[in-house]
Design a protein around this motif. Sequence first.
Motif, PDB file in Angstrom:
ATOM      1  N   ASN A 289      72.103  50.232 -30.837  1.00 56.60           N
ATOM      2  CA  ASN A 289      72.037  48.761 -30.899  1.00 56.60           C
ATOM      3  C   ASN A 289      70.862  48.214 -31.695  1.00 56.60           C
ATOM      4  OD1 ASN A 289      70.425  49.823 -28.829  1.00 56.60           O
ATOM      5  ND2 ASN A 289      70.346  47.882 -27.753  1.00 56.60           N
ATOM      6  N   HIS A 290      70.058  49.077 -32.305  1.00 55.35           N
ATOM      7  CA  HIS A 290      68.964  48.599 -33.170  1.00 55.35           C
ATOM      8  C   HIS A 290      69.133  49.252 -34.540  1.00 55.35           C
ATOM      9  CE1 HIS A 290      67.126  46.695 -29.765  1.00 55.35           C
ATOM     10  NE2 HIS A 290      66.979  47.840 -29.121  1.00 55.35           N
TER      11      HIS A 290
ATOM     12  N   PHE B  34      70.134  56.776 -31.670  1.00 57.13           N
ATOM     13  CA  PHE B  34      68.758  57.170 -31.358  1.00 57.13           C
ATOM     14  C   PHE B  34      68.658  57.398 -29.852  1.00 57.13           C
ATOM     15  CE2 PHE B  34      69.076  52.553 -31.482  1.00 57.13           C
ATOM     16  CZ  PHE B  34      68.560  52.172 -30.247  1.00 57.13           C
TER      17      PHE B  34
ATOM     18  N   ASN C 113      67.016  56.908 -26.275  1.00 56.38           N
ATOM     19  CA  ASN C 113      66.290  55.947 -25.450  1.00 56.38           C
ATOM     20  C   ASN C 113      66.103  56.593 -24.079  1.00 56.38           C
ATOM     21  OD1 ASN C 113      65.454  53.838 -23.858  1.00 56.38           O
ATOM     22  ND2 ASN C 113      67.162  52.469 -24.362  1.00 56.38           N
TER      23      ASN C 113
ATOM     24  N   HIS D  81      62.906  54.787 -18.535  1.00 59.43           N
ATOM     25  CA  HIS D  81      61.535  54.320 -18.274  1.00 59.43           C
ATOM     26  C   HIS D  81      60.991  54.951 -17.015  1.00 59.43           C
ATOM     27  CE1 HIS D  81      60.988  50.367 -20.696  1.00 59.43           C
ATOM     28  NE2 HIS D  81      61.450  51.341 -21.429  1.00 59.43           N
TER      29      HIS D  81
ATOM     30  N   ARG E 278      52.997  54.311 -26.796  1.00 63.27           N
ATOM     31  CA  ARG E 278      53.729  55.156 -25.844  1.00 63.27           C
ATOM     32  C   ARG E 278      53.435  56.632 -26.082  1.00 63.27           C
ATOM     33  NH1 ARG E 278      59.539  52.344 -24.538  1.00 63.27           N
ATOM     34  NH2 ARG E 278      58.652  50.309 -24.026  1.00 63.27           N
TER      35      ARG E 278
ATOM     36  N   TRP F 259      62.113  46.547 -32.559  1.00 59.61           N
ATOM     37  CA  TRP F 259      62.874  47.775 -32.267  1.00 59.61           C
ATOM     38  C   TRP F 259      63.649  48.243 -33.491  1.00 59.61           C
ATOM     39  CZ3 TRP F 259      61.382  50.615 -28.436  1.00 59.61           C
ATOM     40  CH2 TRP F 259      60.785  50.023 -27.330  1.00 59.61           C
TER      41      TRP F 259
ATOM     42  N   ASN G 208      61.816  54.653 -28.784  1.00 54.01           N
ATOM     43  CA  ASN G 208      63.145  55.065 -29.237  1.00 54.01           C
ATOM     44  C   ASN G 208      62.956  56.098 -30.348  1.00 54.01           C
ATOM     45  OD1 ASN G 208      64.326  53.338 -27.436  1.00 54.01           O
ATOM     46  ND2 ASN G 208      64.780  51.728 -28.940  1.00 54.01           N
TER      47      ASN G 208
HETATM   48  C1  GCU Z   1      64.354  47.274 -25.104  1.00 55.27           C
HETATM   49  C2  GCU Z   1      65.085  47.892 -26.280  1.00 55.27           C
HETATM   50  C3  GCU Z   1      65.418  49.352 -26.012  1.00 55.27           C
HETATM   51  C4  GCU Z   1      64.153  50.090 -25.669  1.00 55.27           C
HETATM   52  C5  GCU Z   1      63.498  49.430 -24.472  1.00 55.27           C
HETATM   53  C6  GCU Z   1      62.179  50.089 -24.104  1.00 55.27           C
HETATM   54  O1  GCU Z   1      65.207  47.199 -24.000  1.00 55.27           O
HETATM   55  O2  GCU Z   1      66.286  47.173 -26.534  1.00 55.27           O
HETATM   56  O3  GCU Z   1      66.053  49.931 -27.134  1.00 55.27           O
HETATM   57  O4  GCU Z   1      64.417  51.448 -25.405  1.00 55.27           O
HETATM   58  O5  GCU Z   1      63.238  48.063 -24.737  1.00 55.27           O
HETATM   59  O6  GCU Z   1      61.252  49.373 -23.761  1.00 55.27           O
HETATM   60  O7  GCU Z   1      62.065  51.302 -24.155  1.00 55.27           O
END
Ligand code: GCU
Length: 157
Positions: free
Chosen positions: A42-43, A51, A53, A56, A88, A111, A143
């Motif tokens: 989506n990016h 990619f 993701n 968290h 990160r 992003w 990402n």
């Molecule tokens: C947003 C973003 C994600 C990303 C996420 C993050 O939601 O759209 O692609 O992974 O932030 O903070 O990791």
Amino acid sequence: MIIDTTFADLSLQSDIINRGFMVPLFIEAEEGALSSGSVDNNHAGFTGTGFVNLTHETGSYLELDIMVPESGTWDLFFRYANGSDANRPCEIRVNGSIANSQFDFPVTGEWTDWDYSDRLELYLNSGLNIIRITGITSSSAPNLDHLKFINDTGTGI
Ligand code: GCU
């Protein structure tokens, strides 16, 4: 000599290297195994089909099997995006050993802003190597798009 092109087939890359060219090896992050997370698209601006993701949470990881044609020192660059407002850092392991306990992934902007990381120098074995990228903060990794390896012997093969 560096031919900057992307091949999905690492054996093809090795074949080219064996002919005497020094070429980067690329592997798409989405080809790896995720402890927890998703492959997203989506990016815009990523290579391959998407990619990675990671979820968290501290400790979520991406693991990639890579084949290299010769042992020695390789330079690794991660292509990634970090649209958050904080760096990160991640732990990077090679074949189970910590290569860097807090390799940084600074903010890239949006992003959709994909950048290469700083260089990470690694010792790789000839043949199979396992690279693991683990988030060490509650936001985990940025990402992750792909990994680019360059043989650091400076001699080609
Ligand atoms: C947003 C973003 C994600 C990303 C996420 C993050 O939601 O759209 O692609 O992974 O932030 O903070 O990791």
